[in-house]
Motif scaffolding. Structure first.
Motif, mmCIF file in Angstrom:
data_model
loop_
_atom_site.group_PDB
_atom_site.id
_atom_site.type_symbol
_atom_site.label_atom_id
_atom_site.label_comp_id
_atom_site.label_asym_id
_atom_site.label_seq_id
_atom_site.Cartn_x
_atom_site.Cartn_y
_atom_site.Cartn_z
ATOM 1 N N TYR A 543 52.269 36.652 66.020
ATOM 2 C CA TYR A 543 50.918 36.775 65.166
ATOM 3 C C TYR A 543 50.055 37.641 66.223
ATOM 4 O O TYR A 543 49.664 37.035 67.375
ATOM 5 C CB TYR A 543 50.419 35.464 64.874
ATOM 6 C CG TYR A 543 51.071 34.831 63.951
ATOM 7 C CD1 TYR A 543 51.725 35.267 62.779
ATOM 8 C CD2 TYR A 543 51.476 33.436 63.885
ATOM 9 C CE1 TYR A 543 52.381 34.534 61.953
ATOM 10 C CE2 TYR A 543 52.066 32.676 63.342
ATOM 11 C CZ TYR A 543 52.691 33.248 61.985
ATOM 12 O OH TYR A 543 53.291 32.270 61.340
ATOM 13 N N PRO A 544 50.162 38.921 66.245
ATOM 14 C CA PRO A 544 49.515 39.780 67.377
ATOM 15 C C PRO A 544 48.282 40.068 67.409
ATOM 16 O O PRO A 544 47.938 41.001 68.303
ATOM 17 C CB PRO A 544 50.304 41.166 66.674
ATOM 18 C CG PRO A 544 50.212 41.070 65.415
ATOM 19 C CD PRO A 544 50.328 39.491 65.055
ATOM 20 N N GLY A 545 47.200 39.168 66.885
ATOM 21 C CA GLY A 545 45.973 39.322 67.266
ATOM 22 C C GLY A 545 45.096 40.540 66.464
ATOM 23 O O GLY A 545 45.860 41.272 65.581
ATOM 24 N N GLU A 546 43.749 40.700 66.763
ATOM 25 C CA GLU A 546 43.024 41.377 66.156
ATOM 26 C C GLU A 546 43.400 42.909 66.211
ATOM 27 O O GLU A 546 43.318 43.874 65.385
ATOM 28 C CB GLU A 546 41.600 41.520 66.429
ATOM 29 C CG GLU A 546 41.100 41.749 67.951
ATOM 30 C CD GLU A 546 39.860 41.700 68.153
ATOM 31 O OE1 GLU A 546 39.127 42.647 68.372
ATOM 32 O OE2 GLU A 546 39.525 40.799 68.449
ATOM 33 N N GLN A 547 44.113 43.355 67.375
ATOM 34 C CA GLN A 547 44.574 44.748 67.615
ATOM 35 C C GLN A 547 46.092 44.851 67.104
ATOM 36 O O GLN A 547 46.763 45.987 67.589
ATOM 37 C CB GLN A 547 44.509 45.221 68.889
ATOM 38 C CG GLN A 547 42.966 45.508 69.289
ATOM 39 C CD GLN A 547 42.387 46.849 68.770
ATOM 40 O OE1 GLN A 547 42.888 47.782 69.058
ATOM 41 N NE2 GLN A 547 41.579 46.507 67.965
ATOM 42 N N GLY A 548 46.656 43.961 66.365
ATOM 43 C CA GLY A 548 48.193 43.950 66.168
ATOM 44 C C GLY A 548 48.359 45.231 65.347
ATOM 45 O O GLY A 548 49.530 45.807 65.481
ATOM 46 N N GLY A 549 47.510 45.801 64.306
ATOM 47 C CA GLY A 549 48.021 47.018 63.731
ATOM 48 C C GLY A 549 48.093 48.163 64.853
ATOM 49 O O GLY A 549 49.051 48.915 64.416
ATOM 50 N N ASN A 550 47.087 48.264 65.522
ATOM 51 C CA ASN A 550 47.223 49.320 66.455
ATOM 52 C C ASN A 550 48.596 49.421 67.394
ATOM 53 O O ASN A 550 49.212 50.345 67.610
ATOM 54 C CB ASN A 550 45.970 49.638 67.231
ATOM 55 C CG ASN A 550 44.784 50.169 66.600
ATOM 56 O OD1 ASN A 550 45.020 50.785 65.542
ATOM 57 N ND2 ASN A 550 43.636 49.687 66.792
ATOM 58 N N ALA A 551 48.736 48.176 67.627
ATOM 59 C CA ALA A 551 49.868 47.739 68.810
ATOM 60 C C ALA A 551 51.245 48.062 68.099
ATOM 61 O O ALA A 551 51.950 48.742 68.745
ATOM 62 C CB ALA A 551 50.052 46.376 69.410
ATOM 63 N N VAL A 552 51.436 47.769 66.891
ATOM 64 C CA VAL A 552 52.769 47.823 66.160
ATOM 65 C C VAL A 552 52.865 49.414 66.010
ATOM 66 O O VAL A 552 53.829 49.746 66.197
ATOM 67 C CB VAL A 552 52.683 47.249 64.783
ATOM 68 C CG1 VAL A 552 53.841 47.384 63.756
ATOM 69 C CG2 VAL A 552 52.775 45.537 65.004
#
Length: 734
Positions: A543-552
């Protein structure tokens, strides 16, 4: 009816005179921050009535105006960012932080959280908000061992290994509490003490009776490390019983182990409702009065709940003494003094000047993304399909969590307007000329009710399909948070929901040889039986947190190389697991599992190639009082800059007496430019090389051991899946 107004006036005047006189006699020297903490707490608490003291032993502590003691609620959460208290940076879930294998990063995250906490606390105090979740005492971190992947709260932990959990946990506590010798930045709390990791549906009722070897090898090391090394300020006693006694009423846990053996000088809180559970769930005593008394006597300073309202009756019945009430209250105020809550103005507290600009700051947002990047684990990369080209013409993003904010958050989260979904992250990275398409394709947890939403034909037309599947905290989590009532927070099996499995199969049947990238969001291991072979690349994002989309998106399209490593073994299915209710470690985790899992502990691929060379030991024959130095060369021989996690394992060559098959003894996360090599040194003390025997004693065990240094737990599976070939050496202990 006749009212004697003159008599009433005289009585009121007398009352005011007495009250004023009482107030004038208050000793406010406890506000003097130059006095020792112990003395300040004693001065303050000694001036309280017994009723006032009892009211301080509840999480919602009452105000005492005459002593200038404000009301205060101890309950607060900061698992991966300030939770349940409005706007805050949402960092990746705790299990993701474990996947970074980076204690320094963990400390930075916790420091950022406590900075936001101080800023929010100052604002709350100014506005008169003394409510739950607005204080500085955080009931974080959860350092229970993730012993069984069905446990819904495993996402809150740092994984299945005691060493990894200890190192990340110690760093996190240091970040929360700060490094000032006098003041705490915020107060951390190690939970749930002890031997607590599901099942959720019987957590209030079960009695854990691990053998002494498992207790001291697996269940207690992280708690001991946080108490002794990090000086954690709080410890939360668990719901369950241990060796027949409720954890919050256990002399063995709270007196003998915590206070006497480990010299703990903080406060103990019950889990919420656990004291009432002493009589109404665990049936250890018959009444609420007895439950309150036995918990207080054993060392539980603070109750999250209402049963401590019975303490006056417990005094009257001779079950506890007023001195016990006094001592438990003093301990609580020592914490509040350490937080600087009663200091005179103009103190030297370095944590008073954090303003609103520190809440969800650009620096913290960037840190959230950094954690997400370093936690993402590349599990499969057939024919090096990843990273994808940013100039790809027709990318198709699909799956139930491709455009989901809920998936990013996990459990115990804050609120922010800065959430970035995977779809948004991909849209920002790919070329503007790309014909990016999206459909969710399937509902997350139920049979699809809208056939028009299925879109496998688009997968066939696309150059690549990125399918985002997995779970959310609605599907796995705490007992009270779970939607699936039949699961009560835990998972019944390790599979994806059937609707998602069917959708992946449908896509695979239509893509006509085009690549399929599976992105999995979860807080725990997910079995991929039946679909793993259909995917060209598989990425675990937690569950990658608020910046998950950018990181992925940065990982998928090559702005960063993946560098996360699994902090927990991924079994093939539940058939490989022992009974969930069994707290024996036999057959559990990489240390004791004999069957071959789907993915091993410590495993994670990069876009480059790592080589380990020239393993050297300072000696091959080690005596008990010697320190062993292990040196290894690590080289990046591929074409990408990477981070790598160097892992050192010690494996006994003669197995007997229940000792682990293999044990992680040291690790270090390093950065390597392409073509770069580094020499890494590990120092193992005699304590690092001791084993826990069946009596629970840490002993020096003569014999031969294999030392293995690599980038995954040792075994043929790791190498077969693409881990580097490890370096090995034989060490004789004598």
């Amino acid at each position: 009816m006749y009212i004697n107004r003159q008599s009433i006036y005289k009585g009121f005047t007398a009352f005011m005179v007495v009250t004023a006189s009482f107030a004038q006699n208050v000793d406010f020297s406890f506000q003097n921050n130059h006095l020792p903490i112990d003395k300040r707490a004693e001065i303050l608490v000694s001036q309280m009535t017994i009723e006032e003291k009892i009211n301080q032993l509840k999480n919602g502590a009452a105000a005492i105006p005459r002593l200038k003691v404000p009301d205060y609620d101890w309950w607060n959460e900061a698992l991966h960012g300030i939770g349940r208290n409005g706007k805050a940076t949402i960092f990746p879930q705790a299990i993701a932080l474990g996947a970074t294998f980076d204690p320094q990063l963990a400390e930075r995250v916790a420091s950022a959280i406590s900075t936001e906490a101080r800023a929010k606390y100052a604002i709350s105090q100014k506005n008169g908000n003394h409510s739950k979740y607005a204080g500085l005492t955080f009931w974080t971190p959860n350092i229970n061992i993730f012993r069984d992947p069905r446990w819904g709260r495993g996402q809150e932990t740092y994984g299945e290994d005691p060493l990894l959990t200890s190192r990340i946990g110690v760093a996190f506590v240091k970040g929360l509490q700060g490094n000032d010798p006098k003041y705490l930045k915020s107060a951390a709390c190690a939970k749930h003490f002890a031997v607590h990791s599901g099942p959720e549906n019987i957590r209030h009722e079960f009695n854990a009776e691990p053998n002494k070897q498992d207790l001291y090898e697996t269940y207690l090391p992280a708690f001991e490390a946080l108490v002794k090394e990090a000086k954690v300020e709080g410890v939360m006693a668990a719901y369950n019983a241990v060796y027949g006694k409720p954890a919050c009423a256990s002399d063995f846990l709270l007196k003998e182990t915590l206070r006497d053996k480990w010299k703990f000088d903080g406060y103990v809180t019950s889990d919420c409702g656990a004291v009432s559970g002493v009589y109404n769930k665990l049936k250890y005593v018959k009444t609420a009065v007895e439950a309150a008394a036995v918990a207080l006597n054993s060392g539980t300073n603070l109750e999250c709940g209402t049963t401590y309202s019975q303490l006056k009756k417990a005094i009257d019945q001779g079950l506890i003494t007023e001195k016990m009430i006094h001592d438990r209250t003093v301990q609580l105020f020592k914490t509040r003094f350490r937080l600087g809550m009663f200091d005179e103005k103009g103190t030297d507290n370095p944590y008073l000047n954090f303003g609103i600009e520190k809440i969800h700051s650009p620096e913290h947002i960037a840190l959230s993304k950094e954690v997400a990047l370093k936690s993402i684990v590349l599990l499969k990369n057939k024919n090096n399909i990843l990273p994808l080209s940013k100039d790809i013409k027709i990318p198709y993003v699909t799956g139930p969590f491709a455009n989901s904010n809920d998936m990013l958050m996990g459990s115990y989260y804050g609120v922010t307007s800065g959430m970035v979904t995977i779809l948004e992250g991909v849209a920002d990275v790919v070329s503007p000329s790309a014909s990016l398409n999206y459909r969710s394709g399937v509902l997350p947890f139920h049979k699809n009710i809208n056939p028009k939403n299925w879109a496998p034909f688009e997968a066939g037309e696309s150059d690549v399909t990125i399918c985002v599947v997995g779970l959310t905290a609605d599907r796995e989590g705490e007992e009270v948070d779970a939607i699936a009532a039949e699961n009560v927070g835990d998972k019944v099996d390790l599979k994806l929901p059937q609707s998602q499995i069917d959708y992946v199969k449908e896509i695979a049947s239509k893509i006509k040889g085009k690549p399929l990238v599976l992105v999995i969001a979860s807080g725990s291991p997910v079995s991929l039986e039946g679909i793993e072979e259909l995917c060209d690349a598989i990425v675990q994002i937690w569950y990658p947190g608020e910046q998950g989309g950018n990181a992925v998106a940065d990982i998928l399209f090559g702005n960063s190389s993946p560098s996360g490593h699994l902090p927990i073994t991924f079994p093939k299915n539940v058939a490989q697991l022992p009974a969930y209710e069994d707290y024996s470690m036999k057959g559990r985790t990489y240390k004791y599992m004999t069957e071959e899992p789907m993915y091993p502990f410590g495993f994670g691929l990069t876009y480059s190639k790592t080589e380990f060379r020239n393993l050297k030991l300072s000696t091959s024959n080690l005596k008990e009082k010697q320190t062993l130095t292990v040196t290894v060369e690590v080289a990046n021989t591929g074409n990408y800059d990477i981070d790598e996690v160097v892992q050192l394992y010690v494996n006994p060559m003669e197995l007997s007496g229940g000792i682990p098959l293999k044990s992680l003894k040291a690790f270090e996360r390093i950065s390597l430019k392409k073509g770069e090599k580094k020499s890494i040194n590990f120092k193992l003390t005699p304590n690092n090389l001791k084993v826990v025997n069946e009596q629970g004693q840490s002993v020096w065990r003569n014999g031969n051991y294999q030392l293995v240094v690599g980038n995954a737990s040792p075994g043929a599976l790791s190498t077969r899946l693409g881990a580097a070939t490890p370096q090995t050496a034989i060490l004789q202990l004598k």
